[in-house]
Design a protein around this motif. Sequence first.
Motif, PDB file in Angstrom:
ATOM      1  N   GLU A 111      -3.592  -6.933  -3.478  1.00  0.00           N
ATOM      2  CA  GLU A 111      -4.643  -6.131  -2.866  1.00  0.00           C
ATOM      3  C   GLU A 111      -4.123  -4.743  -2.486  1.00  0.00           C
ATOM      4  OE1 GLU A 111      -7.431  -6.166   1.160  1.00  0.00           O
ATOM      5  OE2 GLU A 111      -6.554  -8.042   0.418  1.00  0.00           O
ATOM      6  N   GLY A 112      -2.888  -4.701  -1.975  1.00  0.00           N
ATOM      7  CA  GLY A 112      -2.326  -3.425  -1.567  1.00  0.00           C
ATOM      8  C   GLY A 112      -1.903  -2.542  -2.720  1.00  0.00           C
ATOM      9  N   ALA A 113      -1.512  -3.146  -3.835  1.00  0.00           N
ATOM     10  CA  ALA A 113      -1.049  -2.391  -5.009  1.00  0.00           C
ATOM     11  C   ALA A 113      -1.714  -2.963  -6.250  1.00  0.00           C
ATOM     12  CB  ALA A 113       0.473  -2.471  -5.130  1.00  0.00           C
ATOM     13  N   PRO A 114      -2.989  -2.640  -6.471  1.00  0.00           N
ATOM     14  CA  PRO A 114      -3.760  -3.296  -7.540  1.00  0.00           C
ATOM     15  C   PRO A 114      -3.269  -2.996  -8.947  1.00  0.00           C
ATOM     16  CG  PRO A 114      -5.026  -1.518  -6.536  1.00  0.00           C
ATOM     17  CD  PRO A 114      -3.827  -1.716  -5.671  1.00  0.00           C
ATOM     18  N   ASN A 115      -2.538  -1.904  -9.148  1.00  0.00           N
ATOM     19  CA  ASN A 115      -2.160  -1.515 -10.514  1.00  0.00           C
ATOM     20  C   ASN A 115      -0.703  -1.781 -10.851  1.00  0.00           C
ATOM     21  OD1 ASN A 115      -4.784  -0.463 -11.042  1.00  0.00           O
ATOM     22  ND2 ASN A 115      -4.255   1.375  -9.872  1.00  0.00           N
ATOM     23  N   ALA A 116       0.090  -2.217  -9.904  1.00  0.00           N
ATOM     24  CA  ALA A 116       1.521  -2.413 -10.146  1.00  0.00           C
ATOM     25  C   ALA A 116       1.774  -3.706 -10.909  1.00  0.00           C
ATOM     26  CB  ALA A 116       2.279  -2.439  -8.829  1.00  0.00           C
ATOM     27  N   THR A 117       2.800  -3.700 -11.755  1.00  0.00           N
ATOM     28  CA  THR A 117       3.327  -4.934 -12.331  1.00  0.00           C
ATOM     29  C   THR A 117       4.138  -5.636 -11.256  1.00  0.00           C
ATOM     30  OG1 THR A 117       3.428  -3.991 -14.555  1.00  0.00           O
ATOM     31  CG2 THR A 117       4.843  -5.887 -14.116  1.00  0.00           C
ATOM     32  N   LEU A 118       3.966  -6.951 -11.134  1.00  0.00           N
ATOM     33  CA  LEU A 118       4.611  -7.706 -10.063  1.00  0.00           C
ATOM     34  C   LEU A 118       5.644  -8.693 -10.601  1.00  0.00           C
ATOM     35  CD1 LEU A 118       1.565  -8.610  -7.763  1.00  0.00           C
ATOM     36  CD2 LEU A 118       3.015  -6.564  -7.709  1.00  0.00           C
ATOM     37  N   ILE A 119       6.792  -8.710  -9.956  1.00  0.00           N
ATOM     38  CA  ILE A 119       7.809  -9.749 -10.130  1.00  0.00           C
ATOM     39  C   ILE A 119       7.916 -10.482  -8.803  1.00  0.00           C
ATOM     40  CG2 ILE A 119      10.269 -10.206 -10.524  1.00  0.00           C
ATOM     41  CD1 ILE A 119      10.365  -7.522 -12.042  1.00  0.00           C
ATOM     42  N   VAL A 120       8.012 -11.797  -8.828  1.00  0.00           N
ATOM     43  CA  VAL A 120       8.249 -12.529  -7.589  1.00  0.00           C
ATOM     44  C   VAL A 120       9.618 -13.187  -7.633  1.00  0.00           C
ATOM     45  CG1 VAL A 120       5.775 -12.933  -7.236  1.00  0.00           C
ATOM     46  CG2 VAL A 120       7.157 -14.700  -8.342  1.00  0.00           C
ATOM     47  N   ASP A 121      10.305 -13.170  -6.486  1.00  0.00           N
ATOM     48  CA  ASP A 121      11.657 -13.721  -6.385  1.00  0.00           C
ATOM     49  C   ASP A 121      11.669 -14.740  -5.256  1.00  0.00           C
ATOM     50  OD1 ASP A 121      14.315 -14.297  -6.319  1.00  0.00           O
ATOM     51  OD2 ASP A 121      15.009 -12.258  -5.914  1.00  0.00           O
ATOM     52  N   ALA A 122      11.795 -16.003  -5.618  1.00  0.00           N
ATOM     53  CA  ALA A 122      11.798 -17.072  -4.623  1.00  0.00           C
ATOM     54  C   ALA A 122      13.167 -17.298  -4.008  1.00  0.00           C
ATOM     55  CB  ALA A 122      11.297 -18.379  -5.250  1.00  0.00           C
ATOM     56  N   ASN A 123      14.230 -16.707  -4.586  1.00  0.00           N
ATOM     57  CA  ASN A 123      15.591 -16.883  -4.054  1.00  0.00           C
ATOM     58  C   ASN A 123      15.897 -18.351  -3.759  1.00  0.00           C
ATOM     59  OD1 ASN A 123      15.327 -13.700  -2.752  1.00  0.00           O
ATOM     60  ND2 ASN A 123      17.194 -14.319  -3.812  1.00  0.00           N
ATOM     61  N   GLU A 124      15.576 -19.228  -4.740  1.00  0.00           N
ATOM     62  CA  GLU A 124      15.890 -20.655  -4.671  1.00  0.00           C
ATOM     63  C   GLU A 124      15.055 -21.391  -3.622  1.00  0.00           C
ATOM     64  OE1 GLU A 124      20.374 -21.427  -5.687  1.00  0.00           O
ATOM     65  OE2 GLU A 124      20.331 -19.855  -4.155  1.00  0.00           O
ATOM     66  N   ARG A 178       0.836  -1.208   0.000  1.00  0.00           N
ATOM     67  CA  ARG A 178       0.000   0.000   0.000  1.00  0.00           C
ATOM     68  C   ARG A 178       0.868   1.255   0.000  1.00  0.00           C
ATOM     69  NH1 ARG A 178      -4.297  -2.415   4.138  1.00  0.00           N
ATOM     70  NH2 ARG A 178      -5.883  -3.116   2.668  1.00  0.00           N
ATOM     71  N   LYS A 179       1.930   1.225   0.793  1.00  0.00           N
ATOM     72  CA  LYS A 179       2.819   2.383   0.853  1.00  0.00           C
ATOM     73  C   LYS A 179       3.556   2.603  -0.463  1.00  0.00           C
ATOM     74  CE  LYS A 179       3.610   2.053   5.834  1.00  0.00           C
ATOM     75  NZ  LYS A 179       4.604   1.791   6.910  1.00  0.00           N
ATOM     76  N   ALA A 180       3.745   1.531  -1.228  1.00  0.00           N
ATOM     77  CA  ALA A 180       4.472   1.618  -2.493  1.00  0.00           C
ATOM     78  C   ALA A 180       3.546   1.512  -3.700  1.00  0.00           C
ATOM     79  CB  ALA A 180       5.520   0.507  -2.560  1.00  0.00           C
ATOM     80  N   ALA A 181       2.243   1.662  -3.495  1.00  0.00           N
ATOM     81  CA  ALA A 181       1.270   1.390  -4.552  1.00  0.00           C
ATOM     82  C   ALA A 181       1.420   2.296  -5.761  1.00  0.00           C
ATOM     83  CB  ALA A 181      -0.149   1.496  -3.995  1.00  0.00           C
ATOM     84  N   ALA A 182       2.000   3.478  -5.591  1.00  0.00           N
ATOM     85  CA  ALA A 182       2.178   4.384  -6.727  1.00  0.00           C
ATOM     86  C   ALA A 182       3.336   3.968  -7.615  1.00  0.00           C
ATOM     87  CB  ALA A 182       2.401   5.813  -6.223  1.00  0.00           C
ATOM     88  N   ARG A 183       4.162   3.054  -7.150  1.00  0.00           N
ATOM     89  CA  ARG A 183       5.302   2.599  -7.956  1.00  0.00           C
ATOM     90  C   ARG A 183       4.803   1.600  -9.006  1.00  0.00           C
ATOM     91  NH1 ARG A 183      10.107   4.212  -5.650  1.00  0.00           N
ATOM     92  NH2 ARG A 183       9.979   4.882  -3.468  1.00  0.00           N
ATOM     93  N   PRO A 184       5.268   1.729 -10.257  1.00  0.00           N
ATOM     94  CA  PRO A 184       4.710   0.895 -11.320  1.00  0.00           C
ATOM     95  C   PRO A 184       5.182  -0.554 -11.321  1.00  0.00           C
ATOM     96  CG  PRO A 184       6.381   2.365 -12.205  1.00  0.00           C
ATOM     97  CD  PRO A 184       6.165   2.770 -10.783  1.00  0.00           C
ATOM     98  N   LEU A 185       6.339  -0.832 -10.681  1.00  0.00           N
ATOM     99  CA  LEU A 185       6.918  -2.181 -10.737  1.00  0.00           C
ATOM    100  C   LEU A 185       7.393  -2.570  -9.349  1.00  0.00           C
ATOM    101  CD1 LEU A 185       7.888  -4.601 -12.471  1.00  0.00           C
ATOM    102  CD2 LEU A 185      10.010  -3.336 -12.886  1.00  0.00           C
ATOM    103  N   LEU A 186       6.793  -3.618  -8.796  1.00  0.00           N
ATOM    104  CA  LEU A 186       7.153  -4.112  -7.475  1.00  0.00           C
ATOM    105  C   LEU A 186       7.731  -5.520  -7.586  1.00  0.00           C
ATOM    106  CD1 LEU A 186       4.068  -2.996  -5.341  1.00  0.00           C
ATOM    107  CD2 LEU A 186       6.267  -1.821  -5.610  1.00  0.00           C
TER     108      LEU A 186
END
Length: 327
Positions: free
Chosen positions: A165-178, A138-146
């Motif tokens: 839910e907190g950032a409905p418009n951001a593009t998301l990358i997930v990093d599992a770090n192995e 939510r605090k970072a929701a204005a950022r386009p890429l999380l």
Amino acid sequence: MREITVDVETWPIAGAFTISRGSKTQAEVITVTIREDGATGRGECVPYGRYGETVKDVAASIRVIGKAIADGMTRDELQRAMPRGAARNAVDCALWDLEAKQRGLPVWQIANLPEPQSLTTAYTLSLGEPNAMREAARKAAARPLLKLKLGGTGDDIARVAAVREGAPNATLIVDANEGWKADDVLPMAGELARFGVALIEQPLPAKDDEALRGLACPIPLCADESAHGLEGISRLAGLYQYINVKLDKTGGLTEALSVMRCARRRNLKVMVGCMVATSLAMAPAMLIAQGAEFVDLDGPLLLAKDRAHGISFEGSLMLPAERGLWG
């Protein structure tokens, strides 16, 4: 005659930075400074325990080669004299910076690269409980890429759902770090696709990534811990669709430029990433990031403070680095 100095610096992180392998509240970096005839070049690296590096050992290896650097070792000679990794990165980038200062030309011109433009970087959300990650989103929701750090547990889907839910418009990358197992990848990717996740970074331990060969994954996969330098890129092309290029892995800008060219020849797309570090480490990475599909150079945004003449950010937009910083 050149003079080379090696300094270990500690930079506080804003809060804590947590991934599946642990948490830290400060970034330890090594800064290399090379002076010659009134000109000064600098480079910065972050030793990474995942690759067997310690601050003490990396600093020592730079000091060992310091006499050869002082005697005029070139960048090409450096590639043969030191293995890729954090130590070579700091020296390599310092030599690029030194040449730029001596010739009165920016590094991008010396390297025959396009003039750097502003870039949109990902912003990383540390691993945490779903509610905490929702609030961070939510605090970072204005950022386009999380970019979300995941943990390899049953809460990962809940974490992504909370961030969405907190950032409905951001593009998301997930990093599992192995952090995942081979049997997790397809079921997890199917679930994550519902939340519009654009990229999954390093789902499996590097030693296990052969299990990804031929996998019909609904979300592109990106190699990080599996991708280092030029060696092995051909193999990665059969496992991943992206590679994460980091200067601390390639051992500096010199090999990173070659890695970028090789990746393109293998039809691999590119993310340019970083460790948690200051703007001095981001400036050379910005040069190769100009042609990347994803940019993840938010290191300075995660620190409580940055060094003088640091890169300016307008939200997630990185402005080109000042030459007073590097290059």
